[in-house]
Scaffold this motif. Structure first.
Motif, short mmCIF file in Angstrom:
data_model
loop_
_atom_site.label_atom_id
_atom_site.label_comp_id
_atom_site.label_asym_id
_atom_site.label_seq_id
_atom_site.Cartn_x
_atom_site.Cartn_y
_atom_site.Cartn_z
N LEU A 1 0.96 -1.22 -0.02
CA LEU A 1 -0.12 0.09 0.14
C LEU A 1 0.85 1.33 -0.28
O LEU A 1 0.43 2.29 -0.59
CB LEU A 1 -0.83 -0.19 1.03
N ALA A 2 2.07 1.17 0.66
CA ALA A 2 3.02 2.23 0.36
C ALA A 2 3.57 2.58 -0.99
O ALA A 2 3.51 3.72 -1.45
CB ALA A 2 4.25 2.11 1.33
N GLY A 3 3.75 1.55 -1.69
CA GLY A 3 4.05 1.66 -2.81
C GLY A 3 2.97 2.08 -3.87
O GLY A 3 3.17 2.87 -4.60
N MET A 4 1.64 1.68 -3.66
CA MET A 4 0.36 2.16 -4.49
C MET A 4 0.31 3.68 -3.82
O MET A 4 -0.07 4.51 -4.82
CB MET A 4 -0.79 1.17 -3.92
N SER A 5 0.82 4.04 -2.97
CA SER A 5 0.48 5.49 -2.41
C SER A 5 1.67 6.29 -3.30
O SER A 5 1.08 7.43 -3.70
CB SER A 5 1.06 5.98 -0.94
N VAL A 6 2.74 5.87 -3.48
CA VAL A 6 3.67 6.76 -4.28
C VAL A 6 3.24 6.77 -5.78
O VAL A 6 3.08 7.59 -6.44
CB VAL A 6 5.00 6.08 -4.30
N ALA A 7 2.77 5.57 -6.45
CA ALA A 7 2.31 5.43 -7.53
C ALA A 7 0.77 6.34 -7.74
O ALA A 7 0.81 7.16 -8.85
CB ALA A 7 1.80 4.07 -7.83
N ALA A 8 0.29 6.44 -6.85
CA ALA A 8 -0.92 7.30 -6.91
C ALA A 8 -0.57 8.74 -6.95
O ALA A 8 -1.20 9.51 -7.47
CB ALA A 8 -2.13 7.03 -5.78
N ALA A 9 0.41 8.95 -6.21
CA ALA A 9 0.86 10.60 -6.05
C ALA A 9 1.07 11.21 -7.49
O ALA A 9 1.04 12.24 -7.93
CB ALA A 9 2.02 10.86 -5.28
N PHE A 10 1.48 10.17 -8.31
CA PHE A 10 1.85 10.45 -9.91
C PHE A 10 0.89 10.35 -10.90
O PHE A 10 1.26 10.66 -12.20
CB PHE A 10 3.10 9.84 -10.10
N ARG A 11 -0.31 9.80 -10.27
CA ARG A 11 -1.56 9.36 -11.43
C ARG A 11 -2.20 10.87 -11.59
O ARG A 11 -2.57 11.23 -10.73
CB ARG A 11 -2.27 8.26 -10.87
N LYS A 12 -2.49 10.99 -12.99
CA LYS A 12 -3.49 12.12 -13.17
C LYS A 12 -4.78 11.52 -13.30
O LYS A 12 -5.06 10.55 -13.43
CB LYS A 12 -2.93 12.56 -14.68
N PRO A 13 -5.93 12.47 -13.10
CA PRO A 13 -7.11 12.19 -13.12
C PRO A 13 -7.45 11.80 -14.73
O PRO A 13 -6.81 12.36 -15.69
CB PRO A 13 -8.22 13.39 -12.81
N HIS A 14 -8.46 10.88 -15.02
CA HIS A 14 -9.05 10.53 -16.20
C HIS A 14 -10.21 11.21 -16.54
O HIS A 14 -11.30 10.96 -15.77
CB HIS A 14 -8.92 8.95 -16.47
N GLY A 15 -10.33 11.52 -17.52
CA GLY A 15 -11.89 11.87 -18.09
C GLY A 15 -12.36 13.07 -17.77
O GLY A 15 -13.11 13.62 -17.85
#
Length: 171
Positions: free
Chosen positions: A157-171
């Motif tokens: 979940l820590a790794g997913m937090s890092v990945a989410a921080a760099f995700r941009k919203p879609h649509g």
């Protein structure tokens, strides 16, 4: 489909849900299967409660005030800190269970515990809570204790937090 929901703006709610599911697993073992938690197990739950609170409050605020969504990546890093703390604490507890290092004297077999005669009578008489030691794994699967699984899940979940921080919203 999952990429639509896995964004920095949505991660606080997803992180809160993940921590809640981890707590549900702990409650299942405690209340469903009868495994009493030790003091360190209970402490690990407090970390997940904090992540749930942070996730719900910040996710709700960003939903209520869309202008604050620009801070979503920073919130993901705050959640990262919570999951890293959880992973570290659970890993420390698992190491105590595996005998890799000493645990706190208050809840291990090597510690000097101050127990009164009344405490012993309550436990032996069935009127008190069982004494649960922090250096004995109550349950394992594939040689990994519940604290070990908490460490693994919290690291993911820590790794997913890092990945989410760099995700941009879609649509």
């Amino acid at each position: 489909m999952i990429t639509r929901f896995y964004t920095a703006e949505k991660w606080p709610f997803l992180a809160a849900g993940a921590s809640f599911l981890i707590l549900c697993g702990a409650w299942f073992f405690q209340y469903g299967l009868g495994y009493a938690p030790c003091a360190l197990c209970l402490d690990q739950r407090h970390i997940h409660w904090a992540i749930i609170g942070i996730g719900l409050v910040t996710g709700g605020v960003m939903g209520w005030r869309p202008g604050l969504r620009q801070y979503a990546p920073y919130i993901c890093f705050v959640l990262l800190g919570g999951f890293l703390y959880s992973a570290g604490f659970a890993g420390w507890h698992a190491g105590i269970e595996y005998g890799w290092w000493e645990g706190p004297a208050s809840c291990t077999t090597t510690g000097d515990v101050d127990v009164s005669l009344n405490d012993l009578n309550a436990v032996l008489g069935g009127t008190g809570a069982p004494i649960v030691l922090c250096d004995e794994a109550a349950w394992t699967l594939f040689g990994i204790s519940m604290a070990g699984y908490n460490a693994i899940l919290s690291t993911l979940l820590a790794g997913m937090s890092v990945a989410a921080a760099f995700r941009k919203p879609h649509g």
